[in-house]
Design an enzyme around this catalytic site. Structure first.
Site, PDB file in Angstrom:
ATOM      1  N   ASP A  92      29.675  13.971  -2.471  1.00 12.68           N
ATOM      2  CA  ASP A  92      28.571  14.776  -2.307  1.00 12.68           C
ATOM      3  C   ASP A  92      28.990  15.705  -1.069  1.00 12.68           C
ATOM      4  OD1 ASP A  92      26.759  14.376  -4.197  1.00 12.68           O
ATOM      5  OD2 ASP A  92      25.900  12.508  -3.108  1.00 12.68           O
ATOM      6  N   PRO A 146      29.275  -4.147   2.672  1.00 10.22           N
ATOM      7  CA  PRO A 146      28.492  -5.374   2.912  1.00 10.22           C
ATOM      8  C   PRO A 146      27.957  -5.869   1.353  1.00 10.22           C
ATOM      9  CG  PRO A 146      27.940  -3.743   4.554  1.00 10.22           C
ATOM     10  CD  PRO A 146      28.740  -2.990   3.384  1.00 10.22           C
TER      11      PRO A 146
END
Lengths: 250, 250
Positions: free
Chosen positions: A118, A53
Protein backbone atom coordinates in the site's frame (compact mmCIF):
# COMPACT_ATOMS: atom_id res chain seq x y z
CA UNK A 1 15.79 4.95 -44.90
CA UNK A 2 16.41 4.32 -41.22
CA UNK A 3 16.27 0.70 -40.14
CA UNK A 4 13.11 -0.24 -38.27
CA UNK A 5 13.49 -1.26 -34.66
CA UNK A 6 10.79 -1.72 -32.05
CA UNK A 7 9.57 1.61 -30.68
CA UNK A 8 10.10 2.19 -26.99
CA UNK A 9 6.84 2.56 -25.05
CA UNK A 10 7.68 3.86 -21.58
CA UNK A 11 5.45 3.78 -18.53
CA UNK A 12 5.58 0.03 -18.05
CA UNK A 13 7.17 -2.22 -15.45
CA UNK A 14 9.99 -4.68 -15.89
CA UNK A 15 8.10 -7.91 -15.34
CA UNK A 16 10.36 -10.67 -14.08
CA UNK A 17 9.97 -14.25 -12.92
CA UNK A 18 11.90 -14.11 -9.67
CA UNK A 19 13.63 -17.33 -8.58
CA UNK A 20 13.20 -17.67 -4.84
CA UNK A 21 13.38 -21.45 -4.45
CA UNK A 22 14.82 -22.20 -0.98
CA UNK A 23 15.71 -18.55 -0.57
CA UNK A 24 14.81 -16.79 2.63
CA UNK A 25 12.08 -14.19 2.30
CA UNK A 26 10.88 -12.17 5.27
CA UNK A 27 7.20 -11.28 5.59
CA UNK A 28 6.43 -8.70 8.26
CA UNK A 29 2.77 -8.92 9.24
CA UNK A 30 0.23 -11.73 9.38
CA UNK A 31 -3.04 -10.30 8.07
CA UNK A 32 -4.99 -10.83 4.86
CA UNK A 33 -2.48 -9.10 2.61
CA UNK A 34 0.36 -11.08 4.17
CA UNK A 35 -1.61 -14.29 3.54
CA UNK A 36 -1.73 -13.52 -0.18
CA UNK A 37 1.97 -12.69 -0.33
CA UNK A 38 2.82 -15.89 1.55
CA UNK A 39 0.84 -18.01 -0.91
CA UNK A 40 2.69 -16.37 -3.82
CA UNK A 41 6.00 -17.11 -2.11
CA UNK A 42 5.17 -20.72 -1.29
CA UNK A 43 4.04 -21.33 -4.87
CA UNK A 44 7.57 -20.31 -5.83
CA UNK A 45 9.16 -22.61 -3.19
CA UNK A 46 10.55 -19.77 -1.09
CA UNK A 47 11.65 -20.33 2.48
CA UNK A 48 9.27 -17.93 4.24
CA UNK A 49 9.72 -16.38 7.67
CA UNK A 50 6.70 -14.53 9.06
CA UNK A 51 7.26 -11.93 11.77
CA UNK A 52 4.07 -11.11 13.63
CA UNK A 53 2.64 -11.53 17.11
CA UNK A 54 0.43 -14.64 17.10
CA UNK A 55 -2.53 -12.43 17.99
CA UNK A 56 -2.10 -10.72 14.60
CA UNK A 57 -2.25 -13.87 12.46
CA UNK A 58 -5.31 -14.29 10.26
CA UNK A 59 -6.71 -17.83 9.91
CA UNK A 60 -4.89 -18.57 6.65
CA UNK A 61 -1.50 -17.45 7.97
CA UNK A 62 -2.12 -19.36 11.24
CA UNK A 63 -2.88 -22.43 9.08
CA UNK A 64 0.44 -22.03 7.23
CA UNK A 65 2.25 -21.75 10.56
CA UNK A 66 0.51 -24.83 12.01
CA UNK A 67 1.40 -26.85 8.92
CA UNK A 68 5.03 -25.75 9.07
CA UNK A 69 4.77 -24.20 5.64
CA UNK A 70 6.42 -21.08 7.07
CA UNK A 71 8.72 -20.23 9.96
CA UNK A 72 6.94 -18.02 12.48
CA UNK A 73 8.55 -15.50 14.81
CA UNK A 74 5.98 -14.53 17.42
CA UNK A 75 7.12 -10.93 17.89
CA UNK A 76 7.08 -7.47 16.42
CA UNK A 77 9.70 -6.52 13.84
CA UNK A 78 13.07 -5.30 15.10
CA UNK A 79 15.90 -3.93 12.93
CA UNK A 80 18.13 -6.85 13.94
CA UNK A 81 15.69 -9.15 12.08
CA UNK A 82 17.39 -7.97 8.89
CA UNK A 83 20.88 -8.99 10.03
CA UNK A 84 20.65 -12.52 8.63
CA UNK A 85 22.73 -12.34 5.40
CA UNK A 86 20.60 -15.10 3.83
CA UNK A 87 17.53 -12.88 3.62
CA UNK A 88 16.95 -12.17 -0.04
CA UNK A 89 13.75 -10.14 -0.05
CA UNK A 90 11.44 -8.38 2.42
CA UNK A 91 7.67 -7.86 2.22
CA UNK A 92 5.74 -5.91 4.81
CA UNK A 93 1.98 -5.80 5.29
CA UNK A 94 1.34 -4.07 8.60
CA UNK A 95 -0.97 -1.23 9.58
CA UNK A 96 1.84 0.97 10.85
CA UNK A 97 3.10 3.50 8.29
CA UNK A 98 5.98 4.62 10.53
CA UNK A 99 7.32 1.14 11.18
CA UNK A 100 6.84 0.31 7.48
CA UNK A 101 8.89 3.31 6.43
CA UNK A 102 11.62 2.38 8.87
CA UNK A 103 11.78 -1.15 7.42
CA UNK A 104 11.95 0.28 3.90
CA UNK A 105 14.89 2.52 4.82
CA UNK A 106 16.74 -0.33 6.49
CA UNK A 107 16.20 -2.54 3.46
CA UNK A 108 17.56 0.13 1.15
CA UNK A 109 20.68 0.53 3.32
CA UNK A 110 21.21 -3.20 3.01
CA UNK A 111 20.30 -3.33 -0.68
CA UNK A 112 17.47 -5.72 0.08
CA UNK A 113 14.62 -5.70 -2.45
CA UNK A 114 11.43 -4.78 -0.59
CA UNK A 115 7.72 -4.23 -1.01
CA UNK A 116 5.86 -2.13 1.54
CA UNK A 117 2.19 -2.98 0.95
CA UNK A 118 0.00 0.00 0.00
CA UNK A 119 2.96 2.39 -0.22
CA UNK A 120 3.90 2.41 -3.93
CA UNK A 121 6.91 4.76 -3.55
CA UNK A 122 8.35 2.31 -1.03
CA UNK A 123 8.28 -0.69 -3.33
CA UNK A 124 11.02 -2.06 -5.54
CA UNK A 125 8.35 -4.19 -7.20
CA UNK A 126 4.60 -4.67 -7.33
CA UNK A 127 2.51 -7.82 -7.33
CA UNK A 128 -0.04 -8.54 -10.03
CA UNK A 129 -2.84 -10.99 -10.68
CA UNK A 130 -1.44 -14.41 -11.59
CA UNK A 131 -3.05 -17.31 -13.47
CA UNK A 132 -1.41 -20.65 -12.85
CA UNK A 133 -1.68 -23.88 -14.81
CA UNK A 134 1.15 -26.20 -13.82
CA UNK A 135 4.39 -24.84 -15.29
CA UNK A 136 2.50 -21.98 -16.96
CA UNK A 137 2.21 -18.67 -15.12
CA UNK A 138 0.54 -15.62 -16.57
CA UNK A 139 0.82 -12.37 -14.70
CA UNK A 140 -1.42 -9.41 -15.37
CA UNK A 141 -0.35 -5.93 -14.33
CA UNK A 142 -2.25 -2.71 -14.95
CA UNK A 143 0.70 -0.72 -13.65
CA UNK A 144 -1.30 0.69 -10.78
CA UNK A 145 -4.39 1.60 -12.81
CA UNK A 146 -6.68 -0.87 -11.11
CA UNK A 147 -6.32 -4.24 -9.41
CA UNK A 148 -9.95 -5.06 -10.24
CA UNK A 149 -9.25 -4.67 -13.97
CA UNK A 150 -6.22 -6.95 -13.57
CA UNK A 151 -8.48 -9.60 -12.07
CA UNK A 152 -11.04 -9.21 -14.84
CA UNK A 153 -8.32 -9.59 -17.49
CA UNK A 154 -6.81 -12.58 -15.69
CA UNK A 155 -10.13 -14.41 -15.49
CA UNK A 156 -10.82 -13.62 -19.13
CA UNK A 157 -7.45 -15.05 -20.14
CA UNK A 158 -7.95 -18.15 -17.99
CA UNK A 159 -11.36 -18.88 -19.50
CA UNK A 160 -10.04 -18.49 -23.05
CA UNK A 161 -7.01 -20.77 -22.68
CA UNK A 162 -7.35 -24.45 -23.54
CA UNK A 163 -7.50 -26.47 -20.30
CA UNK A 164 -4.60 -28.66 -21.47
CA UNK A 165 -2.16 -25.82 -22.06
CA UNK A 166 -0.23 -26.51 -18.85
CA UNK A 167 0.06 -30.22 -19.69
CA UNK A 168 1.26 -29.47 -23.22
CA UNK A 169 3.94 -27.15 -21.83
CA UNK A 170 5.01 -29.84 -19.37
CA UNK A 171 5.50 -32.30 -22.22
CA UNK A 172 7.41 -29.75 -24.28
CA UNK A 173 9.70 -29.16 -21.31
CA UNK A 174 10.28 -32.89 -20.98
CA UNK A 175 11.06 -33.22 -24.71
CA UNK A 176 13.41 -30.24 -24.49
CA UNK A 177 15.30 -31.85 -21.63
CA UNK A 178 15.64 -35.12 -23.52
CA UNK A 179 16.82 -33.23 -26.61
CA UNK A 180 19.60 -31.58 -24.61
CA UNK A 181 20.70 -35.05 -23.52
CA UNK A 182 20.72 -36.28 -27.13
CA UNK A 183 22.45 -33.16 -28.50
CA UNK A 184 24.21 -31.45 -25.61
CA UNK A 185 26.76 -29.45 -27.62
CA UNK A 186 26.67 -25.68 -27.17
CA UNK A 187 26.99 -25.19 -30.94
CA UNK A 188 23.77 -27.16 -31.42
CA UNK A 189 21.87 -24.44 -29.56
CA UNK A 190 20.31 -22.71 -32.59
CA UNK A 191 19.41 -26.02 -34.29
CA UNK A 192 17.87 -27.34 -31.05
CA UNK A 193 15.85 -24.15 -30.67
CA UNK A 194 14.59 -24.23 -34.26
CA UNK A 195 13.65 -27.87 -34.11
CA UNK A 196 11.79 -27.42 -30.82
CA UNK A 197 9.97 -24.41 -32.31
CA UNK A 198 8.85 -26.48 -35.27
CA UNK A 199 7.47 -29.18 -32.96
CA UNK A 200 5.56 -26.56 -30.93
CA UNK A 201 4.08 -24.95 -34.03
CA UNK A 202 3.32 -28.09 -36.08
CA UNK A 203 1.87 -30.26 -33.32
CA UNK A 204 -1.55 -29.57 -31.86
CA UNK A 205 -1.90 -29.04 -28.12
CA UNK A 206 -3.74 -32.35 -27.96
CA UNK A 207 -0.87 -34.22 -29.64
CA UNK A 208 1.68 -32.52 -27.37
CA UNK A 209 -0.36 -33.65 -24.33
CA UNK A 210 -0.69 -37.19 -25.68
CA UNK A 211 3.05 -37.56 -26.30
CA UNK A 212 4.41 -40.44 -24.18
CA UNK A 213 8.04 -40.98 -23.13
CA UNK A 214 8.26 -43.57 -25.91
CA UNK A 215 6.85 -41.14 -28.48
CA UNK A 216 9.50 -38.63 -27.39
CA UNK A 217 12.29 -41.14 -27.94
CA UNK A 218 10.99 -41.91 -31.43
CA UNK A 219 10.44 -38.24 -32.25
CA UNK A 220 13.99 -37.40 -31.17
CA UNK A 221 15.35 -39.75 -33.84
CA UNK A 222 14.17 -37.14 -36.34
CA UNK A 223 16.25 -34.39 -34.75
CA UNK A 224 19.54 -35.30 -36.45
CA UNK A 225 18.04 -35.28 -39.99
CA UNK A 226 16.12 -32.15 -38.86
CA UNK A 227 12.62 -33.44 -39.61
CA UNK A 228 9.44 -33.06 -37.56
CA UNK A 229 7.09 -36.00 -38.12
CA UNK A 230 3.52 -35.83 -36.82
CA UNK A 231 2.41 -37.85 -33.80
CA UNK A 232 0.67 -40.30 -36.17
CA UNK A 233 3.94 -40.71 -38.09
CA UNK A 234 5.85 -41.15 -34.84
CA UNK A 235 3.53 -43.96 -33.77
CA UNK A 236 2.80 -45.71 -37.07
CA UNK A 237 2.85 -48.14 -38.70
CA UNK A 238 0.97 -50.21 -36.13
CA UNK A 239 0.24 -53.86 -35.68
CA UNK A 240 -1.33 -55.98 -33.00
CA UNK A 241 1.36 -57.28 -30.65
CA UNK A 242 -0.80 -59.98 -29.14
CA UNK A 243 -0.62 -58.63 -25.60
CA UNK A 244 -2.61 -55.67 -24.26
CA UNK A 245 -2.99 -53.63 -27.39
CA UNK A 246 -1.20 -52.21 -30.36
CA UNK A 247 2.54 -51.81 -30.50
CA UNK A 248 4.69 -49.83 -32.85
CA UNK A 249 6.84 -51.69 -35.39
CA UNK A 250 10.21 -50.05 -34.97
CA UNK B 1 -13.64 -29.89 9.45
CA UNK B 2 -10.45 -28.03 8.62
CA UNK B 3 -10.94 -24.60 7.10
CA UNK B 4 -10.27 -24.45 3.37
CA UNK B 5 -7.36 -22.34 2.27
CA UNK B 6 -5.74 -22.19 -1.15
CA UNK B 7 -3.47 -25.20 -1.72
CA UNK B 8 0.19 -24.43 -2.29
CA UNK B 9 1.40 -25.45 -5.76
CA UNK B 10 5.18 -25.24 -5.76
CA UNK B 11 7.47 -25.15 -8.77
CA UNK B 12 6.48 -21.68 -9.91
CA UNK B 13 8.27 -18.36 -9.96
CA UNK B 14 7.48 -15.23 -7.99
CA UNK B 15 6.34 -12.98 -10.81
CA UNK B 16 6.86 -9.34 -10.00
CA UNK B 17 6.45 -6.01 -11.76
CA UNK B 18 9.81 -4.45 -11.03
CA UNK B 19 9.90 -0.64 -10.78
CA UNK B 20 13.04 0.58 -12.49
CA UNK B 21 11.97 4.07 -13.54
CA UNK B 22 15.08 6.29 -13.60
CA UNK B 23 17.03 3.55 -11.87
CA UNK B 24 20.43 2.61 -13.21
CA UNK B 25 20.59 -0.82 -14.81
CA UNK B 26 23.79 -2.21 -16.28
CA UNK B 27 23.67 -4.31 -19.43
CA UNK B 28 26.93 -6.09 -20.24
CA UNK B 29 27.00 -7.03 -23.91
CA UNK B 30 25.51 -5.51 -27.05
CA UNK B 31 24.24 -8.43 -29.16
CA UNK B 32 20.76 -9.64 -30.02
CA UNK B 33 19.90 -10.84 -26.52
CA UNK B 34 21.11 -7.54 -25.05
CA UNK B 35 18.91 -5.69 -27.56
CA UNK B 36 15.83 -7.50 -26.23
CA UNK B 37 16.76 -6.82 -22.62
CA UNK B 38 17.38 -3.15 -23.38
CA UNK B 39 13.96 -2.77 -24.98
CA UNK B 40 12.35 -4.34 -21.89
CA UNK B 41 14.26 -1.92 -19.69
CA UNK B 42 13.45 1.18 -21.75
CA UNK B 43 9.75 0.23 -21.77
CA UNK B 44 10.00 0.43 -17.98
CA UNK B 45 11.79 3.80 -18.09
CA UNK B 46 15.06 2.48 -16.69
CA UNK B 47 18.28 4.43 -17.04
CA UNK B 48 20.31 1.92 -19.05
CA UNK B 49 24.10 1.73 -19.32
CA UNK B 50 25.46 -0.65 -21.96
CA UNK B 51 29.00 -1.92 -21.56
CA UNK B 52 30.37 -3.33 -24.83
CA UNK B 53 33.05 -2.51 -27.36
CA UNK B 54 31.40 -0.64 -30.24
CA UNK B 55 32.44 -3.47 -32.54
CA UNK B 56 30.14 -5.78 -30.57
CA UNK B 57 26.96 -3.72 -30.91
CA UNK B 58 24.20 -5.18 -33.06
CA UNK B 59 22.24 -2.72 -35.26
CA UNK B 60 19.39 -2.32 -32.77
CA UNK B 61 21.70 -1.58 -29.83
CA UNK B 62 23.77 0.79 -32.00
CA UNK B 63 20.49 2.54 -32.87
CA UNK B 64 19.64 2.96 -29.15
CA UNK B 65 23.12 4.39 -28.55
CA UNK B 66 22.88 6.82 -31.48
CA UNK B 67 19.51 8.04 -30.26
CA UNK B 68 20.79 8.55 -26.71
CA UNK B 69 18.25 6.08 -25.39
CA UNK B 70 21.06 4.40 -23.46
CA UNK B 71 24.47 5.39 -22.09
CA UNK B 72 27.22 3.49 -23.85
CA UNK B 73 30.62 2.59 -22.44
CA UNK B 74 32.84 1.49 -25.34
CA UNK B 75 34.87 -1.07 -23.42
CA UNK B 76 34.88 -4.55 -21.96
CA UNK B 77 33.46 -5.12 -18.49
CA UNK B 78 35.76 -4.51 -15.51
CA UNK B 79 34.90 -5.23 -11.86
CA UNK B 80 35.11 -1.51 -11.03
CA UNK B 81 32.06 -0.99 -13.28
CA UNK B 82 29.98 -2.28 -10.38
CA UNK B 83 31.32 0.30 -7.91
CA UNK B 84 28.65 2.88 -8.68
CA UNK B 85 26.24 2.58 -5.71
CA UNK B 86 23.33 3.71 -7.90
CA UNK B 87 23.39 0.52 -9.94
CA UNK B 88 20.23 -1.38 -9.07
CA UNK B 89 20.38 -4.42 -11.38
CA UNK B 90 22.81 -6.14 -13.75
CA UNK B 91 22.08 -8.09 -16.92
CA UNK B 92 24.76 -9.81 -18.94
CA UNK B 93 24.50 -11.23 -22.45
CA UNK B 94 28.01 -12.02 -23.60
CA UNK B 95 29.53 -15.12 -25.19
CA UNK B 96 32.08 -15.58 -22.42
CA UNK B 97 31.02 -18.05 -19.71
CA UNK B 98 34.04 -17.27 -17.53
CA UNK B 99 33.55 -13.50 -17.56
CA UNK B 100 29.80 -14.04 -17.01
CA UNK B 101 30.43 -16.18 -13.95
CA UNK B 102 32.82 -13.60 -12.56
CA UNK B 103 30.19 -10.87 -12.96
CA UNK B 104 27.59 -13.08 -11.26
CA UNK B 105 29.88 -13.62 -8.26
CA UNK B 106 30.67 -9.93 -7.96
CA UNK B 107 26.97 -9.08 -8.10
CA UNK B 108 26.19 -11.57 -5.36
CA UNK B 109 28.92 -10.08 -3.14
CA UNK B 110 27.31 -6.69 -3.62
CA UNK B 111 23.75 -8.00 -3.28
CA UNK B 112 22.96 -6.80 -6.78
CA UNK B 113 20.11 -8.66 -8.52
CA UNK B 114 21.50 -10.14 -11.73
CA UNK B 115 20.60 -12.20 -14.77
CA UNK B 116 23.32 -14.02 -16.67
CA UNK B 117 21.71 -14.86 -20.02
CA UNK B 118 21.56 -18.59 -20.81
CA UNK B 119 22.90 -19.61 -17.38
CA UNK B 120 19.75 -20.34 -15.33
CA UNK B 121 21.62 -21.12 -12.06
CA UNK B 122 23.22 -17.68 -12.30
CA UNK B 123 19.99 -15.76 -12.49
CA UNK B 124 18.02 -14.11 -9.70
CA UNK B 125 15.16 -13.77 -12.17
CA UNK B 126 14.10 -14.85 -15.64
CA UNK B 127 12.46 -12.91 -18.42
CA UNK B 128 9.23 -14.03 -20.05
CA UNK B 129 7.15 -13.16 -23.06
CA UNK B 130 5.29 -9.88 -22.51
CA UNK B 131 2.17 -8.53 -24.18
CA UNK B 132 1.75 -4.77 -23.88
CA UNK B 133 -1.31 -2.62 -24.42
CA UNK B 134 -0.75 0.79 -22.88
CA UNK B 135 -0.90 0.44 -19.09
CA UNK B 136 -1.68 -3.29 -19.40
CA UNK B 137 1.19 -5.76 -19.31
CA UNK B 138 0.72 -9.50 -19.46
CA UNK B 139 3.73 -11.70 -18.86
CA UNK B 140 3.81 -15.36 -19.81
CA UNK B 141 6.31 -17.68 -18.19
CA UNK B 142 6.62 -21.41 -18.76
CA UNK B 143 9.15 -21.63 -15.94
CA UNK B 144 11.88 -22.79 -18.26
CA UNK B 145 9.80 -25.37 -20.12
CA UNK B 146 9.90 -23.63 -23.46
CA UNK B 147 10.21 -20.03 -24.66
CA UNK B 148 8.41 -20.96 -27.89
CA UNK B 149 5.35 -22.11 -25.96
CA UNK B 150 5.43 -18.84 -24.00
CA UNK B 151 5.31 -16.96 -27.30
CA UNK B 152 2.46 -19.11 -28.59
CA UNK B 153 0.47 -18.48 -25.40
CA UNK B 154 1.23 -14.76 -25.47
CA UNK B 155 0.05 -14.38 -29.07
CA UNK B 156 -3.07 -16.39 -28.28
CA UNK B 157 -3.85 -14.12 -25.32
CA UNK B 158 -3.22 -10.98 -27.37
CA UNK B 159 -5.53 -12.10 -30.18
CA UNK B 160 -8.31 -12.97 -27.71
CA UNK B 161 -8.23 -9.70 -25.77
CA UNK B 162 -10.51 -6.88 -26.88
CA UNK B 163 -8.42 -4.22 -28.65
CA UNK B 164 -9.74 -1.51 -26.30
CA UNK B 165 -8.68 -3.23 -23.07
CA UNK B 166 -5.67 -0.92 -22.58
CA UNK B 167 -7.81 2.18 -23.15
CA UNK B 168 -10.45 0.96 -20.70
CA UNK B 169 -7.77 0.39 -18.06
CA UNK B 170 -6.37 3.86 -18.68
CA UNK B 171 -9.81 5.37 -18.04
CA UNK B 172 -10.30 3.28 -14.90
CA UNK B 173 -6.93 4.54 -13.65
CA UNK B 174 -7.98 8.12 -14.31
CA UNK B 175 -11.30 7.61 -12.50
CA UNK B 176 -9.50 6.00 -9.60
CA UNK B 177 -7.16 8.97 -9.29
CA UNK B 178 -10.06 11.42 -9.31
CA UNK B 179 -11.87 9.32 -6.71
CA UNK B 180 -8.90 9.56 -4.38
CA UNK B 181 -9.03 13.34 -4.76
CA UNK B 182 -12.75 13.37 -3.93
CA UNK B 183 -12.44 10.91 -1.00
CA UNK B 184 -8.81 10.94 0.12
CA UNK B 185 -9.33 9.61 3.67
CA UNK B 186 -7.48 6.41 4.53
CA UNK B 187 -10.61 4.99 6.20
CA UNK B 188 -12.48 5.33 2.90
CA UNK B 189 -10.12 2.75 1.36
CA UNK B 190 -12.47 -0.25 1.46
CA UNK B 191 -15.46 1.80 0.24
CA UNK B 192 -13.37 3.30 -2.59
CA UNK B 193 -12.19 -0.15 -3.60
CA UNK B 194 -15.71 -1.65 -3.58
CA UNK B 195 -17.17 1.22 -5.55
CA UNK B 196 -14.39 1.06 -8.17
CA UNK B 197 -14.93 -2.71 -8.43
CA UNK B 198 -18.62 -2.21 -9.09
CA UNK B 199 -17.87 0.28 -11.87
CA UNK B 200 -15.40 -2.16 -13.47
CA UNK B 201 -17.86 -5.05 -13.32
CA UNK B 202 -21.07 -3.21 -14.26
CA UNK B 203 -19.72 -1.08 -17.09
CA UNK B 204 -18.84 -2.56 -20.44
CA UNK B 205 -15.34 -2.07 -21.83
CA UNK B 206 -16.84 0.14 -24.51
CA UNK B 207 -18.50 2.39 -21.93
CA UNK B 208 -15.29 2.57 -19.86
CA UNK B 209 -13.41 3.65 -23.01
CA UNK B 210 -16.06 6.22 -23.93
CA UNK B 211 -16.03 7.82 -20.48
CA UNK B 212 -14.97 11.49 -20.77
CA UNK B 213 -13.52 13.67 -18.01
CA UNK B 214 -16.97 15.22 -17.68
CA UNK B 215 -18.60 11.78 -17.40
CA UNK B 216 -16.14 10.94 -14.63
CA UNK B 217 -17.06 14.07 -12.68
CA UNK B 218 -20.75 13.21 -12.93
CA UNK B 219 -20.16 9.55 -12.09
CA UNK B 220 -18.15 10.51 -9.00
CA UNK B 221 -21.22 12.33 -7.61
CA UNK B 222 -22.67 8.85 -7.08
CA UNK B 223 -19.76 7.73 -4.91
CA UNK B 224 -20.98 9.34 -1.66
CA UNK B 225 -24.45 7.69 -1.85
CA UNK B 226 -22.63 4.53 -3.04
CA UNK B 227 -24.48 4.07 -6.31
CA UNK B 228 -23.12 3.09 -9.73
CA UNK B 229 -25.24 4.56 -12.53
CA UNK B 230 -24.70 3.41 -16.11
CA UNK B 231 -23.00 5.62 -18.69
CA UNK B 232 -26.43 6.36 -20.19
CA UNK B 233 -27.68 7.44 -16.76
CA UNK B 234 -24.55 9.53 -16.24
CA UNK B 235 -25.13 11.36 -19.51
CA UNK B 236 -28.92 11.58 -19.67
CA UNK B 237 -31.41 13.08 -19.87
CA UNK B 238 -30.42 14.45 -23.25
CA UNK B 239 -31.64 17.22 -25.42
CA UNK B 240 -30.45 18.84 -28.60
CA UNK B 241 -28.26 21.82 -27.81
CA UNK B 242 -28.54 23.36 -31.26
CA UNK B 243 -24.81 23.15 -32.02
CA UNK B 244 -22.96 20.06 -33.18
CA UNK B 245 -25.02 17.38 -31.51
CA UNK B 246 -26.57 16.39 -28.24
CA UNK B 247 -25.58 17.86 -24.90
CA UNK B 248 -26.25 16.71 -21.40
CA UNK B 249 -28.71 18.69 -19.28
CA UNK B 250 -26.93 19.04 -15.94
Amino acid sequence: MAEKFPEVEGGGSLILAWQVKNKKVLVVGGGEVAAGRILNLLNADASVTVISPTSGLNPEVAHRVQNNQVTHLDKKFEPSDLDDPDITMVLTAIDDPEASSQIWKLCKEKRLPANIADVPPECDFYFGSVHRDGPLQIMVSTNGNGPKMANIVRRRIASNLPPNMGDAIKKVGRLRKKLREVAPQVEEGPKRMQWMSKVCVQWSLEDLCDMSEEDMETLLESYAPDRVPSLVDVRGPWEFDGSFGWACVV
